[in-house]
Design a protein around this motif. Structure first.
Motif, PDB file in Angstrom:
ATOM      1  N   ASP A 194       0.823  -1.212   0.000  1.00  0.00           N
ATOM      2  CA  ASP A 194       0.000   0.000   0.000  1.00  0.00           C
ATOM      3  C   ASP A 194       0.858   1.263   0.000  1.00  0.00           C
ATOM      4  O   ASP A 194       0.380   2.341  -0.369  1.00  0.00           O
ATOM      5  CB  ASP A 194      -0.916   0.019   1.233  1.00  0.00           C
ATOM      6  CG  ASP A 194      -1.932  -1.110   1.228  1.00  0.00           C
ATOM      7  OD1 ASP A 194      -2.397  -1.452   0.124  1.00  0.00           O
ATOM      8  OD2 ASP A 194      -2.229  -1.645   2.302  1.00  0.00           O
ATOM      9  N   LEU A 195       2.109   1.145   0.419  1.00  0.00           N
ATOM     10  CA  LEU A 195       3.007   2.304   0.469  1.00  0.00           C
ATOM     11  C   LEU A 195       3.673   2.539  -0.879  1.00  0.00           C
ATOM     12  O   LEU A 195       3.875   3.682  -1.291  1.00  0.00           O
ATOM     13  CB  LEU A 195       4.066   2.096   1.560  1.00  0.00           C
ATOM     14  CG  LEU A 195       3.537   1.856   2.975  1.00  0.00           C
ATOM     15  CD1 LEU A 195       4.705   1.635   3.936  1.00  0.00           C
ATOM     16  CD2 LEU A 195       2.680   3.023   3.439  1.00  0.00           C
ATOM     17  N   LEU A 222       9.032   4.328  -6.500  1.00  0.00           N
ATOM     18  CA  LEU A 222       7.906   5.248  -6.412  1.00  0.00           C
ATOM     19  C   LEU A 222       6.985   4.827  -5.275  1.00  0.00           C
ATOM     20  O   LEU A 222       6.729   3.637  -5.074  1.00  0.00           O
ATOM     21  CB  LEU A 222       7.128   5.261  -7.727  1.00  0.00           C
ATOM     22  CG  LEU A 222       7.874   5.786  -8.953  1.00  0.00           C
ATOM     23  CD1 LEU A 222       6.974   5.724 -10.176  1.00  0.00           C
ATOM     24  CD2 LEU A 222       8.374   7.198  -8.735  1.00  0.00           C
ATOM     25  N   PHE A 223       6.480   5.831  -4.547  1.00  0.00           N
ATOM     26  CA  PHE A 223       5.580   5.584  -3.425  1.00  0.00           C
ATOM     27  C   PHE A 223       4.301   6.396  -3.620  1.00  0.00           C
ATOM     28  O   PHE A 223       4.271   7.329  -4.425  1.00  0.00           O
ATOM     29  CB  PHE A 223       6.264   5.956  -2.110  1.00  0.00           C
ATOM     30  CG  PHE A 223       7.493   5.147  -1.830  1.00  0.00           C
ATOM     31  CD1 PHE A 223       8.728   5.509  -2.358  1.00  0.00           C
ATOM     32  CD2 PHE A 223       7.416   4.010  -1.035  1.00  0.00           C
ATOM     33  CE1 PHE A 223       9.863   4.756  -2.111  1.00  0.00           C
ATOM     34  CE2 PHE A 223       8.550   3.249  -0.774  1.00  0.00           C
ATOM     35  CZ  PHE A 223       9.766   3.621  -1.316  1.00  0.00           C
ATOM     36  N   GLU A 224       3.282   6.050  -2.860  1.00  0.00           N
ATOM     37  CA  GLU A 224       1.986   6.708  -3.030  1.00  0.00           C
ATOM     38  C   GLU A 224       1.413   7.125  -1.684  1.00  0.00           C
ATOM     39  O   GLU A 224       1.361   6.340  -0.741  1.00  0.00           O
ATOM     40  CB  GLU A 224       1.017   5.745  -3.733  1.00  0.00           C
ATOM     41  CG  GLU A 224      -0.242   6.399  -4.234  1.00  0.00           C
ATOM     42  CD  GLU A 224      -1.037   5.481  -5.150  1.00  0.00           C
ATOM     43  OE1 GLU A 224      -2.079   4.987  -4.698  1.00  0.00           O
ATOM     44  OE2 GLU A 224      -0.593   5.245  -6.290  1.00  0.00           O
ATOM     45  N   ARG A 225       0.970   8.389  -1.607  1.00  0.00           N
ATOM     46  CA  ARG A 225       0.352   8.904  -0.389  1.00  0.00           C
ATOM     47  C   ARG A 225      -1.124   8.496  -0.312  1.00  0.00           C
ATOM     48  O   ARG A 225      -1.692   7.959  -1.280  1.00  0.00           O
ATOM     49  CB  ARG A 225       0.465  10.425  -0.350  1.00  0.00           C
ATOM     50  CG  ARG A 225       1.888  10.952  -0.319  1.00  0.00           C
ATOM     51  CD  ARG A 225       1.889  12.464  -0.235  1.00  0.00           C
ATOM     52  NE  ARG A 225       3.244  12.996  -0.103  1.00  0.00           N
ATOM     53  CZ  ARG A 225       3.993  13.367  -1.129  1.00  0.00           C
ATOM     54  NH1 ARG A 225       3.528  13.258  -2.365  1.00  0.00           N
ATOM     55  NH2 ARG A 225       5.208  13.851  -0.928  1.00  0.00           N
ATOM     56  N   LYS A 226      -1.745   8.794   0.824  1.00  0.00           N
ATOM     57  CA  LYS A 226      -3.163   8.512   1.005  1.00  0.00           C
ATOM     58  C   LYS A 226      -3.997   9.204  -0.069  1.00  0.00           C
ATOM     59  O   LYS A 226      -4.976   8.626  -0.578  1.00  0.00           O
ATOM     60  CB  LYS A 226      -3.599   8.963   2.399  1.00  0.00           C
ATOM     61  CG  LYS A 226      -5.076   8.743   2.693  1.00  0.00           C
ATOM     62  CD  LYS A 226      -5.455   9.251   4.073  1.00  0.00           C
ATOM     63  CE  LYS A 226      -6.939   9.066   4.328  1.00  0.00           C
ATOM     64  NZ  LYS A 226      -7.342   9.568   5.672  1.00  0.00           N
ATOM     65  N   ALA A 227      -3.596  10.420  -0.443  1.00  0.00           N
ATOM     66  CA  ALA A 227      -4.341  11.190  -1.450  1.00  0.00           C
ATOM     67  C   ALA A 227      -4.007  10.769  -2.878  1.00  0.00           C
ATOM     68  O   ALA A 227      -4.404  11.425  -3.836  1.00  0.00           O
ATOM     69  CB  ALA A 227      -4.042  12.682  -1.274  1.00  0.00           C
ATOM     70  N   LYS A 228      -3.237   9.654  -3.027  1.00  0.00           N
ATOM     71  CA  LYS A 228      -2.872   9.075  -4.325  1.00  0.00           C
ATOM     72  C   LYS A 228      -1.811   9.872  -5.075  1.00  0.00           C
ATOM     73  O   LYS A 228      -1.495   9.545  -6.224  1.00  0.00           O
ATOM     74  CB  LYS A 228      -4.109   8.883  -5.235  1.00  0.00           C
ATOM     75  CG  LYS A 228      -5.200   8.024  -4.621  1.00  0.00           C
ATOM     76  CD  LYS A 228      -4.681   6.652  -4.238  1.00  0.00           C
ATOM     77  CE  LYS A 228      -5.773   5.790  -3.620  1.00  0.00           C
ATOM     78  NZ  LYS A 228      -5.243   4.470  -3.150  1.00  0.00           N
ATOM     79  N   SER A 229      -1.267  10.923  -4.456  1.00  0.00           N
ATOM     80  CA  SER A 229      -0.149  11.621  -5.108  1.00  0.00           C
ATOM     81  C   SER A 229       1.091  10.751  -4.999  1.00  0.00           C
ATOM     82  O   SER A 229       1.293  10.034  -4.013  1.00  0.00           O
ATOM     83  CB  SER A 229       0.090  12.977  -4.447  1.00  0.00           C
ATOM     84  OG  SER A 229       0.382  12.837  -3.072  1.00  0.00           O
TER      85      SER A 229
END
Length: 448
Positions: A194-195, A222-229
């Motif tokens: 999920d990270l 590459l990683f992804e924040r809660k807001a999908k950025s």
């Protein structure tokens, strides 16, 4: 309150240069051992006489002696210290915290910080500080998994702990909460996948594979924040053992907003392409070595398999017989053209002995001129070899062989390029085993 007409005087006071006596007193009374390394001479110098309570008179030896470190540092913290020492060797800013054994079964916590002064690249600066008191305060503030949380709370970088078996997030520090924008409660329900960005599946798979064998992994992802950025970062992953629980410590640095250049479509296929190319080169080498059991032909085949971005001037095979205090050296490459095959050296002072003593997965010598190993001055320097990469190979737990890639240039090898060196590992191991089998069969035949 300072009046406006006093500002000139105030500015003069606050900007006053310290006298030599003031500076000396400040350094001498600094609550940590201050040190600097003269990089060219690989010489460490201590700037004050601070003693760590848990080390006392061994404090100055902590950074000098791997044996001292091995004796006092907790085994599960050793990889953290190794990573710091590697960063220090490469002149990279670094910090870590490790635990050491003290007398009376007490534990002390040490913080190591190192940096390269931007205006004087001749030196690498740092300090060693006892942070046990601070740890004790934090222990009282943290209710669950106290020691595990302390592994990450004192880091300025975003750090996440993941259970290696379940792949679930166990804990994270404040910097990670701020970066990923999840709450602490939300983090507890996340998996490691999920990270990472969904396009990083192959990267995660590679991470798991390398962790199993090397206990650490480092790479850009590459990683992804809660807001999908999406953002990119350098991930440093360590495998730790905590109360019989296998944990991944993931620390992120060099964080950047992902651009189109760093998009999954650009990064992931490139990584796959590189992996495919390495696999193809390894397969080609297996085919070239097929049926070979004579050392000259084996070493020549390996030597002509120059790596994609790393060239070497010679390759050596050290046949290790530690119990007999003997090492037999075989070579291929112009620098060793005049050396007899199977030349014998004492095991004492060799690369193999260093690898055994410090339990190394590999060894890189950046410049033999700075070395104090006897084998470097007896074998490598007379042949003009300035740097080398050495990889050990074991048979039933016993060190039997070392493969050494040699260069006439200093600093030719880098631990970040391990994927490329690995192309040679399994072909070398199998070829040497084929040689040993054929050699043994010839001996049996002669005595029959």
């Amino acid at each position: 309150m300072i009046q406006i007409n006093d500002l000139a005087t105030y500015d003069h006071v606050t900007r006053r240069d310290l006298s030599r006596e003031d500076l000396h007193s400040l350094v001498e009374n600094f609550p940590a051992l201050l040190w600097r390394i003269e990089i060219i001479r690989s010489r460490i110098e201590y700037l004050n006489r601070y003693m760590v309570a848990g080390l006392t008179d061994k404090t100055p030896l902590f950074l000098k002696s791997a044996e001292i470190r091995k004796k006092v540092v907790f085994q599960e913290d050793a990889i953290l210290l190794d990573s710091f020492m590697e960063a220090m060797k490469r002149g990279k800013n670094a910090q870590t915290i490790v635990r050491i054994h003290c007398t009376g079964q007490a534990t002390a916590w040490l913080k190591l910080v190192g940096w390269m002064p931007p205006k004087d690249v001749r030196y690498y600066m740092g300090y060693l500080m006892d942070v046990t008191d601070r740890i004790e305060v934090l222990k009282g503030m943290i209710e669950r998994e106290a020691e595990m949380q302390l592994m990450i709370e004192l880091s300025d970088m975003p750090v996440v702990l993941v259970d290696l078996d379940t792949k679930m997030v166990l804990s994270q520090n404040a910097a990670a909460l701020q970066l990923f924008m999840y709450s602490a409660d939300e983090f507890r329900s996340l998996r490691i996948s999920d990270l990472f960005h969904h396009g990083m599946a192959s990267v995660i798979h590679s991470l798991y594979e390398e962790i199993l064998f090397a206990r650490k992994w480092r790479g850009k992802a590459l990683f992804e924040r809660k807001a999908k950025s999406v953002f990119s970062a350098e991930a440093s992953v360590l495998s730790l053992l905590f109360k019989d629980r296998r944990i991944l410590r993931i620390a992120l640095s060099n964080i950047e907003t992902a651009s189109s250049v760093d998009s999954p479509a650009a990064l992931s296929p490139a990584a796959e392409t590189q992996k495919d190319l390495r696999a193809q080169r390894e397969n080609d080498l297996f085919n070239a070595l097929e049926g070979q059991s004579e050392l000259p032909a084996i070493l020549e085949t390996l030597f002509h398999c120059q790596l994609p971005s790393i060239s070497f001037d010679a390759i050596l095979f050290s046949d290790i017989h530690a119990k007999r205090n003997r090492v037999f050296v075989y070579s291929c490459g112009e620098p060793f053209a005049s050396m007899a095959q199977g030349e014998m050296y004492s095991y004492e002072g060799t690369i193999a002995q260093d690898i055994e003593r410090f339990k190394l997965d590999s060894l890189i010598v950046d410049d033999t001129i700075d070395s104090i190993k006897s084998i470097d001055w007896a074998l490598f320097i007379p042949k003009g070899i300035r740097s080398y990469f050495a990889k050990p190979f074991y048979q039933r737990g016993v060190l039997k062989a070392v493969m050494i890639l040699c260069s006439l240039r200093p600093n030719a090898f880098n631990s970040d390029d391990m994927d490329e060196y690995a192309i040679l590992f399994e072909p070398f191991r199998r070829a040497i085993q084929a040689w040993r089998t054929a050699h043994q069969a010839r001996r049996v035949s002669r005595h029959a």
